[in-house]
Design a protein around this motif. Sequence first.
Motif, PDB file in Angstrom:
ATOM      1  N   VAL A  74       0.841  -1.200   0.000  1.00 56.23           N
ATOM      2  CA  VAL A  74       0.000   0.000   0.000  1.00 56.23           C
ATOM      3  C   VAL A  74       0.875   1.248   0.000  1.00 56.23           C
ATOM      4  O   VAL A  74       0.594   2.226  -0.703  1.00 56.23           O
ATOM      5  CB  VAL A  74      -0.965  -0.011   1.200  1.00 56.23           C
ATOM      6  CG1 VAL A  74      -1.702   1.318   1.323  1.00 56.23           C
ATOM      7  CG2 VAL A  74      -1.970  -1.162   1.066  1.00 56.23           C
ATOM      8  N   HIS A  75       1.960   1.211   0.770  1.00 60.50           N
ATOM      9  CA  HIS A  75       2.872   2.353   0.826  1.00 60.50           C
ATOM     10  C   HIS A  75       3.456   2.646  -0.560  1.00 60.50           C
ATOM     11  O   HIS A  75       3.682   3.816  -0.921  1.00 60.50           O
ATOM     12  CB  HIS A  75       3.995   2.051   1.832  1.00 60.50           C
ATOM     13  CG  HIS A  75       4.996   3.146   1.963  1.00 60.50           C
ATOM     14  ND1 HIS A  75       6.346   2.934   1.883  1.00 60.50           N
ATOM     15  CD2 HIS A  75       4.840   4.483   2.165  1.00 60.50           C
ATOM     16  CE1 HIS A  75       6.990   4.084   2.028  1.00 60.50           C
ATOM     17  NE2 HIS A  75       6.092   5.042   2.209  1.00 60.50           N
ATOM     18  N   SER A  76       3.668   1.603  -1.361  1.00 63.48           N
ATOM     19  CA  SER A  76       4.226   1.795  -2.703  1.00 63.48           C
ATOM     20  C   SER A  76       3.265   2.512  -3.641  1.00 63.48           C
ATOM     21  O   SER A  76       3.677   2.969  -4.715  1.00 63.48           O
ATOM     22  CB  SER A  76       4.612   0.438  -3.302  1.00 63.48           C
ATOM     23  OG  SER A  76       3.452  -0.301  -3.690  1.00 63.48           O
ATOM     24  N   LEU A  77       1.997   2.617  -3.256  1.00 66.16           N
ATOM     25  CA  LEU A  77       0.993   3.259  -4.101  1.00 66.16           C
ATOM     26  C   LEU A  77       0.920   4.769  -3.897  1.00 66.16           C
ATOM     27  O   LEU A  77       0.130   5.437  -4.565  1.00 66.16           O
ATOM     28  CB  LEU A  77      -0.388   2.647  -3.829  1.00 66.16           C
ATOM     29  CG  LEU A  77      -0.527   1.146  -4.068  1.00 66.16           C
ATOM     30  CD1 LEU A  77      -1.936   0.685  -3.720  1.00 66.16           C
ATOM     31  CD2 LEU A  77      -0.188   0.770  -5.502  1.00 66.16           C
ATOM     32  N   PHE A  78       1.702   5.312  -2.974  1.00 63.82           N
ATOM     33  CA  PHE A  78       1.658   6.751  -2.695  1.00 63.82           C
ATOM     34  C   PHE A  78       1.805   7.547  -3.993  1.00 63.82           C
ATOM     35  O   PHE A  78       2.796   7.411  -4.714  1.00 63.82           O
ATOM     36  CB  PHE A  78       2.787   7.150  -1.744  1.00 63.82           C
ATOM     37  CG  PHE A  78       2.317   7.493  -0.368  1.00 63.82           C
ATOM     38  CD1 PHE A  78       1.766   8.737  -0.093  1.00 63.82           C
ATOM     39  CD2 PHE A  78       2.414   6.570   0.657  1.00 63.82           C
ATOM     40  CE1 PHE A  78       1.326   9.062   1.174  1.00 63.82           C
ATOM     41  CE2 PHE A  78       1.977   6.872   1.937  1.00 63.82           C
ATOM     42  CZ  PHE A  78       1.429   8.123   2.207  1.00 63.82           C
ATOM     43  N   PRO A  79       0.832   8.412  -4.300  1.00 69.14           N
ATOM     44  CA  PRO A  79       0.964   9.253  -5.496  1.00 69.14           C
ATOM     45  C   PRO A  79       2.071  10.292  -5.303  1.00 69.14           C
ATOM     46  O   PRO A  79       2.330  10.734  -4.179  1.00 69.14           O
ATOM     47  CB  PRO A  79      -0.410   9.934  -5.603  1.00 69.14           C
ATOM     48  CG  PRO A  79      -1.327   9.145  -4.720  1.00 69.14           C
ATOM     49  CD  PRO A  79      -0.466   8.602  -3.633  1.00 69.14           C
ATOM     50  N   LYS A  80       2.694  10.662  -6.392  1.00 69.54           N
ATOM     51  CA  LYS A  80       3.738  11.671  -6.341  1.00 69.54           C
ATOM     52  C   LYS A  80       3.181  12.980  -5.796  1.00 69.54           C
ATOM     53  O   LYS A  80       2.121  13.446  -6.222  1.00 69.54           O
ATOM     54  CB  LYS A  80       4.316  11.885  -7.743  1.00 69.54           C
ATOM     55  CG  LYS A  80       5.506  12.827  -7.776  1.00 69.54           C
ATOM     56  CD  LYS A  80       6.076  12.938  -9.181  1.00 69.54           C
ATOM     57  CE  LYS A  80       7.280  13.875  -9.209  1.00 69.54           C
ATOM     58  NZ  LYS A  80       7.856  13.980 -10.590  1.00 69.54           N
ATOM     59  N   GLY A  81       3.880  13.549  -4.845  1.00 71.64           N
ATOM     60  CA  GLY A  81       3.471  14.825  -4.274  1.00 71.64           C
ATOM     61  C   GLY A  81       2.530  14.714  -3.090  1.00 71.64           C
ATOM     62  O   GLY A  81       2.204  15.730  -2.460  1.00 71.64           O
ATOM     63  N   ARG A  82       2.093  13.502  -2.748  1.00 67.70           N
ATOM     64  CA  ARG A  82       1.198  13.307  -1.607  1.00 67.70           C
ATOM     65  C   ARG A  82       1.984  12.791  -0.411  1.00 67.70           C
ATOM     66  O   ARG A  82       2.943  12.029  -0.573  1.00 67.70           O
ATOM     67  CB  ARG A  82       0.084  12.310  -1.941  1.00 67.70           C
ATOM     68  CG  ARG A  82      -0.807  12.746  -3.086  1.00 67.70           C
ATOM     69  CD  ARG A  82      -1.665  13.921  -2.712  1.00 67.70           C
ATOM     70  NE  ARG A  82      -2.571  14.288  -3.796  1.00 67.70           N
ATOM     71  CZ  ARG A  82      -3.372  15.346  -3.760  1.00 67.70           C
ATOM     72  NH1 ARG A  82      -3.377  16.145  -2.701  1.00 67.70           N
ATOM     73  NH2 ARG A  82      -4.156  15.629  -4.781  1.00 67.70           N
ATOM     74  N   GLU A  83       1.580  13.193   0.785  1.00 67.92           N
ATOM     75  CA  GLU A  83       2.265  12.768   2.007  1.00 67.92           C
ATOM     76  C   GLU A  83       1.356  12.040   2.980  1.00 67.92           C
ATOM     77  O   GLU A  83       1.806  11.558   4.016  1.00 67.92           O
ATOM     78  CB  GLU A  83       2.894  13.981   2.701  1.00 67.92           C
ATOM     79  CG  GLU A  83       3.979  14.657   1.868  1.00 67.92           C
ATOM     80  CD  GLU A  83       4.678  15.766   2.613  1.00 67.92           C
ATOM     81  OE1 GLU A  83       4.236  16.090   3.740  1.00 67.92           O
ATOM     82  OE2 GLU A  83       5.671  16.308   2.087  1.00 67.92           O
ATOM     83  N   HIS A  84       0.058  11.947   2.655  1.00 66.62           N
ATOM     84  CA  HIS A  84      -0.901  11.285   3.535  1.00 66.62           C
ATOM     85  C   HIS A  84      -1.944  10.574   2.676  1.00 66.62           C
ATOM     86  O   HIS A  84      -2.338  11.081   1.625  1.00 66.62           O
ATOM     87  CB  HIS A  84      -1.625  12.282   4.445  1.00 66.62           C
ATOM     88  CG  HIS A  84      -0.719  13.227   5.172  1.00 66.62           C
ATOM     89  ND1 HIS A  84      -0.230  12.971   6.432  1.00 66.62           N
ATOM     90  CD2 HIS A  84      -0.208  14.433   4.799  1.00 66.62           C
ATOM     91  CE1 HIS A  84       0.531  13.966   6.820  1.00 66.62           C
ATOM     92  NE2 HIS A  84       0.568  14.875   5.845  1.00 66.62           N
ATOM     93  N   MET A  85      -2.431   9.415   3.128  1.00 66.92           N
ATOM     94  CA  MET A  85      -3.526   8.707   2.476  1.00 66.92           C
ATOM     95  C   MET A  85      -4.443   8.120   3.552  1.00 66.92           C
ATOM     96  O   MET A  85      -3.969   7.584   4.551  1.00 66.92           O
ATOM     97  CB  MET A  85      -3.011   7.554   1.592  1.00 66.92           C
ATOM     98  CG  MET A  85      -2.053   7.949   0.503  1.00 66.92           C
ATOM     99  SD  MET A  85      -1.732   6.599  -0.704  1.00 66.92           S
ATOM    100  CE  MET A  85      -0.963   5.352   0.354  1.00 66.92           C
TER     101      MET A  85
END
Length: 240
Positions: A74-85
Amino acid sequence: MNEREYIVYLAEVEIVVINHKIQTSVTSVEWHHFEGSSYTVSKVTYSWNNSLQYCESIGASLTRISSLEENQFVHSLFPKGREHMWIGLNRQKTEGVWEWTMKPCNFDFRYWDDDTSTYLPKYKKCARMVITGKWMGSVCNSWNLVAVCEKESIELHMRAVKNTMGQLVCMNPDALAELTITSKQTRSLIECLQYCVAVGRCNAFQVQQTSDGMMCHVLEYGGDITECLESRGCNLYVMV
């Protein structure tokens, strides 16, 4: 192919028909797969509660993380420029009890940032993943973040039954009464299909529009049903 074959992707809330597509919800979703589930990250930011509604609108839920390996994925899915999901962990239902929105909801795996769950203020009832992959508590509706949605990877096939003239047909009342296992008012064709699968013995279902939505009849039959068919404003589907 003379008969129309429907391929229903439950979690994408989409009905695909041979040669053309009927959209019933958001379909421009990119899914990523890991150990029997599929995941997507919303392109738009929402509050936690609205994130859950978004995930449900595409046939999924906010993600449930049950292992370190899944957390890393799930951590690998972080969109570029985002710091929270947003993730699906929350304690809105029962004070002090953290649960996932997906069932089963009581997995013990936790990955809090410095074990923040032990001293989180009571008003922080929803969890988010931060850029390090750790989790932190938040006020559910004070942040607008992207959401991680998860669905079980289920693909089911059904076929609409037609007569020799190519018309959609359904069972006559006598046959319907004899072969019906159970019936239920549903909101959509997909919900009726899910109900059929949940019953277990279902190998066909019939739907008819009503003022409140759609009446779903779950059927079990064997042999030839062509003599039981007629055209009267309802539709019969068989599992294939």
